[in-house]
Design a protein around this motif. Sequence first.
Motif, PDB file in Angstrom:
ATOM      1  N   VAL A  73      -2.921  -4.466  -0.088  1.00 34.51           N
ATOM      2  CA  VAL A  73      -3.704  -4.450  -1.803  1.00 34.51           C
ATOM      3  C   VAL A  73      -2.315  -3.231  -2.547  1.00 34.51           C
ATOM      4  N   THR A  74      -1.275  -3.048  -3.072  1.00 34.19           N
ATOM      5  CA  THR A  74      -1.117  -1.929  -3.262  1.00 34.19           C
ATOM      6  C   THR A  74      -1.563  -1.452  -4.197  1.00 34.19           C
ATOM      7  N   ASP A  75      -1.420   0.132  -4.653  1.00 35.42           N
ATOM      8  CA  ASP A  75      -1.415   0.655  -6.155  1.00 35.42           C
ATOM      9  C   ASP A  75      -0.367   0.544  -7.235  1.00 35.42           C
ATOM     10  N   ASP A  76      -0.725   1.602  -7.891  1.00 35.69           N
ATOM     11  CA  ASP A  76       1.043   1.233  -9.420  1.00 35.69           C
ATOM     12  C   ASP A  76       1.784   1.591  -8.385  1.00 35.69           C
ATOM     13  N   ALA A  77       2.279   2.573  -7.777  1.00 37.05           N
ATOM     14  CA  ALA A  77       3.433   3.282  -7.073  1.00 37.05           C
ATOM     15  C   ALA A  77       4.115   2.179  -5.815  1.00 37.05           C
ATOM     16  N   GLY A  78       3.128   1.231  -5.126  1.00 39.32           N
ATOM     17  CA  GLY A  78       3.468   0.108  -4.414  1.00 39.32           C
ATOM     18  C   GLY A  78       2.250   0.974  -3.027  1.00 39.32           C
ATOM     19  N   GLN A  79       1.738   1.705  -2.701  1.00 37.21           N
ATOM     20  CA  GLN A  79       1.801   2.323  -1.537  1.00 37.21           C
ATOM     21  C   GLN A  79       0.620   1.485  -1.595  1.00 37.21           C
ATOM     22  N   PRO A  80      -0.450   1.076  -0.082  1.00 35.85           N
ATOM     23  CA  PRO A  80      -1.527   0.583   0.760  1.00 35.85           C
ATOM     24  C   PRO A  80      -2.358   1.530  -0.070  1.00 35.85           C
ATOM     25  N   ILE A  81      -3.341   0.267  -0.132  1.00 33.63           N
ATOM     26  CA  ILE A  81      -5.327   1.002  -0.660  1.00 33.63           C
ATOM     27  C   ILE A  81      -5.576   1.058   0.725  1.00 33.63           C
ATOM     28  N   CYS A  82      -6.446   2.017   1.002  1.00 34.94           N
ATOM     29  CA  CYS A  82      -7.221   2.768   2.186  1.00 34.94           C
ATOM     30  C   CYS A  82      -8.039   3.472   2.166  1.00 34.94           C
ATOM     31  N   THR A  83      -9.278   3.097   2.241  1.00 37.31           N
ATOM     32  CA  THR A  83      -9.893   3.770   2.608  1.00 37.31           C
ATOM     33  C   THR A  83     -10.750   4.124   4.140  1.00 37.31           C
TER      34      THR A  83
END
Length: 87
Positions: A73-83
């Motif tokens: 799942v990526t953000d608007d910049a194409g980076q993976p969303i990690c928590t």
Amino acid sequence: MTRLPLILALPLFAAGCVGITLPGTEPEPPAPPPPEVLSALPSGTAPSVAFQNTDGCWLFSIEAKDPPSGFYVTDDAGQPICTPAPE
């Protein structure tokens, strides 16, 4: 006579080996994805297909596999969303 208790306990051991859960021992369901993950999922994707990888990044899967695999799942910049990963 000492064999009788072992024989009676055998079904309980076998149940643990095949993945059967005994009443009252059901595992807790995973936490729901955070809002930033839900908003980044493709349109029409059910939240139930999102899961967190061991490195803390969120993925979504379109098929049931063990171990689970999927697409980041990526953000608007194409980076993976990690928590932070669950403990």
